[in-house]
Each structure stands twice: as C-alpha cells, then as structure tokens.
Design a protein around this motif. Structure first.
Motif, PDB file in Angstrom:
ATOM      1  N   SER A 109       0.852  -1.195   0.000  1.00 19.96           N
ATOM      2  CA  SER A 109       0.000   0.000   0.000  1.00 19.96           C
ATOM      3  C   SER A 109       0.882   1.238   0.000  1.00 19.96           C
ATOM      4  O   SER A 109       2.045   1.176   0.422  1.00 19.96           O
ATOM      5  CB  SER A 109      -0.909   0.021   1.230  1.00 19.96           C
ATOM      6  N   ALA A 110       0.349   2.348  -0.473  1.00 19.14           N
ATOM      7  CA  ALA A 110       1.122   3.584  -0.563  1.00 19.14           C
ATOM      8  C   ALA A 110       1.617   4.048   0.807  1.00 19.14           C
ATOM      9  O   ALA A 110       2.686   4.646   0.923  1.00 19.14           O
ATOM     10  CB  ALA A 110       0.273   4.675  -1.208  1.00 19.14           C
ATOM     11  N   GLU A 111       0.835   3.756   1.861  1.00 16.11           N
ATOM     12  CA  GLU A 111       1.218   4.182   3.223  1.00 16.11           C
ATOM     13  C   GLU A 111       2.481   3.476   3.705  1.00 16.11           C
ATOM     14  O   GLU A 111       3.191   3.991   4.565  1.00 16.11           O
ATOM     15  CB  GLU A 111       0.070   3.900   4.201  1.00 16.11           C
ATOM     16  N   MET A 112       2.747   2.286   3.180  1.00 14.77           N
ATOM     17  CA  MET A 112       3.913   1.513   3.633  1.00 14.77           C
ATOM     18  C   MET A 112       5.090   1.632   2.669  1.00 14.77           C
ATOM     19  O   MET A 112       6.062   0.886   2.784  1.00 14.77           O
ATOM     20  CB  MET A 112       3.538   0.039   3.790  1.00 14.77           C
ATOM     21  N   ALA A 113       5.038   2.529   1.702  1.00 15.21           N
ATOM     22  CA  ALA A 113       6.078   2.630   0.677  1.00 15.21           C
ATOM     23  C   ALA A 113       7.464   2.750   1.285  1.00 15.21           C
ATOM     24  O   ALA A 113       7.688   3.548   2.197  1.00 15.21           O
ATOM     25  CB  ALA A 113       5.797   3.821  -0.238  1.00 15.21           C
ATOM     26  N   GLY A 114       8.399   1.954   0.766  1.00 15.64           N
ATOM     27  CA  GLY A 114       9.774   2.010   1.234  1.00 15.64           C
ATOM     28  C   GLY A 114      10.092   0.950   2.273  1.00 15.64           C
ATOM     29  O   GLY A 114       9.552  -0.153   2.262  1.00 15.64           O
ATOM     30  N   ALA A 115      10.975   1.316   3.214  1.00 19.11           N
ATOM     31  CA  ALA A 115      11.438   0.382   4.238  1.00 19.11           C
ATOM     32  C   ALA A 115      10.308  -0.218   5.079  1.00 19.11           C
ATOM     33  O   ALA A 115      10.363  -1.415   5.416  1.00 19.11           O
ATOM     34  CB  ALA A 115      12.458   1.072   5.143  1.00 19.11           C
ATOM     35  N   PRO A 116       9.255   0.537   5.442  1.00 15.57           N
ATOM     36  CA  PRO A 116       8.181  -0.057   6.252  1.00 15.57           C
ATOM     37  C   PRO A 116       7.545  -1.293   5.614  1.00 15.57           C
ATOM     38  O   PRO A 116       7.200  -2.256   6.324  1.00 15.57           O
ATOM     39  CB  PRO A 116       7.155   1.087   6.375  1.00 15.57           C
ATOM     40  N   TYR A 117       7.407  -1.305   4.286  1.00 14.77           N
ATOM     41  CA  TYR A 117       6.799  -2.473   3.633  1.00 14.77           C
ATOM     42  C   TYR A 117       7.712  -3.687   3.737  1.00 14.77           C
ATOM     43  O   TYR A 117       7.266  -4.803   4.021  1.00 14.77           O
ATOM     44  CB  TYR A 117       6.504  -2.175   2.164  1.00 14.77           C
ATOM     45  N   VAL A 118       9.034  -3.476   3.539  1.00 16.89           N
ATOM     46  CA  VAL A 118       9.983  -4.588   3.652  1.00 16.89           C
ATOM     47  C   VAL A 118       9.986  -5.128   5.077  1.00 16.89           C
ATOM     48  O   VAL A 118       9.980  -6.346   5.300  1.00 16.89           O
ATOM     49  CB  VAL A 118      11.407  -4.148   3.258  1.00 16.89           C
ATOM     50  N   GLN A 119       9.971  -4.235   6.052  1.00 15.70           N
ATOM     51  CA  GLN A 119       9.988  -4.658   7.452  1.00 15.70           C
ATOM     52  C   GLN A 119       8.724  -5.431   7.825  1.00 15.70           C
ATOM     53  O   GLN A 119       8.787  -6.466   8.491  1.00 15.70           O
ATOM     54  CB  GLN A 119      10.146  -3.437   8.366  1.00 15.70           C
ATOM     55  N   THR A 120       7.574  -4.911   7.390  1.00 17.96           N
ATOM     56  CA  THR A 120       6.304  -5.594   7.693  1.00 17.96           C
ATOM     57  C   THR A 120       6.263  -6.965   7.039  1.00 17.96           C
ATOM     58  O   THR A 120       5.828  -7.950   7.654  1.00 17.96           O
ATOM     59  CB  THR A 120       5.108  -4.744   7.194  1.00 17.96           C
TER      60      THR A 120
END
Length: 472
Positions: free
Chosen positions: A329-340
C-alpha cells in the motif's frame, strides 16, 4: 512538510515530470532497442561468452579477476535501491512495476554494454599506469565537446552528493521507523551520527571503519539474498499468484495511462534505473578503471552486472515481499513495507535484520557515491582540486547527508529521480551518437574469437581516428 521544502519539492517535481513524461522512458527504450538490434541481441547471443570472460585469470599475478570483481561489486550493490527502491515501486506502482523493472534491465543491458565499452576505449592513463575515465572523457575525446563533459560531471556530482546521498540517508533512518524508540527527534539524531561518520571517512580519519564496512557488505549481501530465497521457498504456494499479478498488472493499460506519473510503468522505470543505473553514465566511471585486453570484455561484464542486479537481486526482494502475504500500500512505501513483510515471514528477527542491513548498505553507499564526485571534480578542474577546496566540499557533503535524514520521503525520492533523469537525457543521446566505435570493437572481438584467438584490441583495427592513451 516545511513550507520551504514543499516549495522546493514542487519545483523538483515539475521539472522531473517534464523529463519523465516522456523523455526518460522513451530514451531508455529507444537506446535499449537500438543497441539490442545493432548488436544482434548481445544480451542473449553473448551471454555464454560473458561467463567465459569472467572465468579468465587476471593478467597480472595477484590482481583481482573479472569474476572476483563482479562478485564483490554485485554483493556491494545490494543496497537501498535493491531493497527500499523495489518496495517503493511495488507500493506506489503496484505488482506490474516489477515487470517494467525487468524490461528496463533487459533493454538496459545493451546500453550498459555500449557505454562501458566506450569508457574503456577512451580511458586515460595515470602516472602509475592505471586507468580512469567515464562519460565526460568520451564526450570530450570523441564528441569534442568538453563543455558538455563538464556539464555532465557537474550533474554526476549533484546526483551522487545530493540526490543519492540524501536518499540513502533518508532510507537509513526510515528503516528504524517501526521500532518503539523512534520519535520526532530520531531522524535528526541518526542524521547527525551518519554525517559525523561520513565526514570522518572522507576526511581520511576513519580508514579502518571504511575497510571493515567494505569487507562486511559483500558478506551481508550474500546473506540478504539467501534470506530472500528462504522466504520465497517457504512460501512457494504464493509464487504462481504473485507472477500472475505481476503480468496482469503490467498490462493494465487503463491503470497505466489513467495516472501515468504513479503508474506501474513509471515506477518500474524509475526504480529499475535507480537500481541498475544502466544508461545513466555512472557505471562507465568504474568500468574505465578495469585492466582488460579488449574493451568489449568489460562491456560484457557490465551487461551481466545489470542482469544480476535487477533480474536476480531486485526480483528476490520483490518476491520476498509479495510472497509474505502482506499486501502493498502507498502508506507503507519504502522500508516499512519490507519490514512488515519480513516480520510476517520471520517474526521479530525480520525488522532487525533489515535495519542492520540498511545501516551497513546505506553507509557504504554514501562513501562510494562521494568518491564518484572527486573523479568528476578532477575532470572539471583538469587536476586534483586543492586540499582547501576538497575540505569545504566534504563538509558540505556531510551537511547534505544530515539533511537527507530529516526531509520527507517525497522530496528525497523526487530529488534523486530528477538528477538521475538529467544524467539519462545527456548520456543516452551521446552514446547513440558515439556507438560506432563500441559496435566496431564488438565485431573486432567476435572476429578474433572466431579465428580462435584471445582478443587483443588495437585502435587501428577499427580505424579509430581519435587519440587514446591506451590501444595504440
């Protein structure tokens, strides 16, 4: 976002929008297709030959072989582009962005071959016999436009010291955003620490730290790819659906042209370019330093490096995230998406591993980016700049690193996108104009191979009229 920074971002976005719609994708595709056809599909035709070149022993006893250099450079390139860049592309552009990253790499391989071969042909000789060069040098020698070479050198400095280093700094601090200790002041604290360590290294006072991190990065790169493969293997049931989504989304043309700036095609092109740099004119600076018997050898190695970087490493990141079951999702773009995604697959170990990896990768990226700049300044001034000038430049570069940690994600990415686009719109037309020597060198190489010889290059064999420091 701060009003001043918001105004800056508006200007950056406006200029970037003009360059990317449609010039950057158009230039990359035209150059990729042109070189693919003119080289008779070199990406496929000479893939086996590329591996043969890699198996060669170094010319000088104890020197680094082509294979050893490729493995170290490939492992070292597992950084923010391959991790955060891929995650951002998927979150903002959808599954289809992965497909267009693949296309960028496959076509870009031919462009990478041409630009790196040109860098080898027109490289310069140091007093100790070693070589250096890059686009600015083949623009000056072959195109006879030194002013354009100077402009390109300045843009490289802006790309790496400002765009890429701010982005690396931002990506590093964002890797800690999911931890409980992360607060409003955390980005600034991380930025200051990073800027101080960066300054110590480029000022020459932390050589041991540079050596240690340089040695750890290849190891961490291999571990990263291994963990990505582990996640994919343990989630094999997701793989068919993931691939189906990638291909179906890639050709969802209503989605592409309905919102082109954030489409899967545009995100794939931007992040593919940021990851493999094919056609930008950055890799030729490194290619020119290689000691090979024929320029085509280094061109082939650089072409393979693009494939490994995007088709292998970036694909590993994409599949690792998409097979985790966590929807982008756009809210998780970047490092947060990889971490999640990694937390869902590996538990609490996942975010910690990514944070440590990003800290190491981003730091070595900052140092490597800086040294590109010193080479460009040497071209601009026709000599090594004075110590005073370099000291001032290094201090400014350190301040930029600190600022990168506290700016917004949008400004960080937009700035990097703008400067890399400027490199493309200069370098691609140049290599399209100057392609003849590189393609003639390719024919010379293949003729020697067909005759059973180990290729040795001479400028006269392709009727090269331009003066070269080597190959005469």
């Amino acid at each position: 976002m701060n009003p001043i920074l918001q105004s800056i971002d508006s200007v950056v976005t406006a200029i970037s929008g003009v360059l990317y719609m449609p010039w950057v994708p158009l230039l990359l595709v035209v150059a990729g297709l042109t070189f693919t056809f003119r080289s008779k599909f070199i990406q496929v035709r000479l893939l086996r030959e590329t591996f043969r070149v890699l198996s060669e022993k170094p010319k000088t006893e104890g020197a680094v072989s082509s294979f050893g250099a490729l493995m170290v450079s490939t492992a070292s390139r597992v950084g923010t582009g391959n991790i955060v860049g891929v995650a951002s592309a998927i979150c903002l552009g959808g599954y289809g962005a992965v497909f267009w990253m693949w296309v960028t790499a496959i076509l870009g391989g031919a462009s990478a071959f041409v630009e790196s071969t040109l860098a080898q042909i027109y490289k310069r000789r140091n007093k100790d016999g070693s070589s250096y060069g890059g686009p600015s040098y083949y623009i000056e020698t072959a195109l006879h436009q030194r002013w354009l070479g100077v402009v390109f050198a300045i843009i490289i400095i802006l790309t790496y010291a400002v765009g890429y280093n701010m982005l690396a700094s931002y990506n590093l601090q964002s890797a800690f955003s999911g931890f409980s200790f992360y607060g409003e002041s955390t980005p600034l604290i991380i930025g200051i620490i990073l800027a101080v360590l960066f300054a110590l290294c480029v000022m020459g006072g932390a050589k041991r730290l540079t050596k240690i991190t340089g040695a750890l990065v290849p190891i961490m790169g291999v571990i990263y790819v291994a963990i990505a493969l582990f996640v994919v293997i343990t989630h094999l049931s997701f793989v068919p659906t993931v691939f189906a989504n990638i291909f179906s989304d890639a050709f969802n043309f209503s989605a592409i042209f309905g919102g082109f700036t954030g489409s899967c095609l545009m995100e794939g092109v931007k992040r593919g370019l940021y990851s493999n740099e094919a056609g930008m004119g950055s890799a030729p600076n490194a290619a020119a330093t290689a000691d090979v018997s024929h320029p085509v050898k280094q061109g082939l190695v650089q072409m393979l490096s693009v494939f490994i970087d995007t088709l292998v490493i970036c694909s590993a990141t994409a599949l690792m995230c998409l097979c985790s079951g966590v929807a982008p999702s756009a809210e998780m773009a970047g490092a947060p998406y990889v971490q999640t995604a990694l937390q869902a697959s590996l538990g609490n170990f996942g975010p910690i591993f990514i944070a440590v990896s990003m800290a190491l990768f981003a730091f070595t990226t900052l140092i490597g980016n800086y040294y590109y700049c010193e080479g460009c300044m040497r071209f601009i001034f026709k000599r090594t700049p004075s110590k005073t000038f370099l000291t001032v430049f290094r201090v400014i570069a350190a301040i930029i690193v600190m600022l990168g940690a506290v700016i917004s994600m949008q400004l960080a990415w937009d700035t990097a996108d703008l400067f890399q686009a400027l490199m493309v719109v200069i370098n691609i037309p140049v290599i399209l104009i100057l392609a003849r020597p590189a393609l003639a060198a390719l024919k010379d190489y293949m003729d020697q191979r067909k005759a059973g010889k180990e290729p040795e290059f001479k400028a006269a064999s392709i009727n090269l009229k331009d003066k070269t420091d080597f190959w005469n």
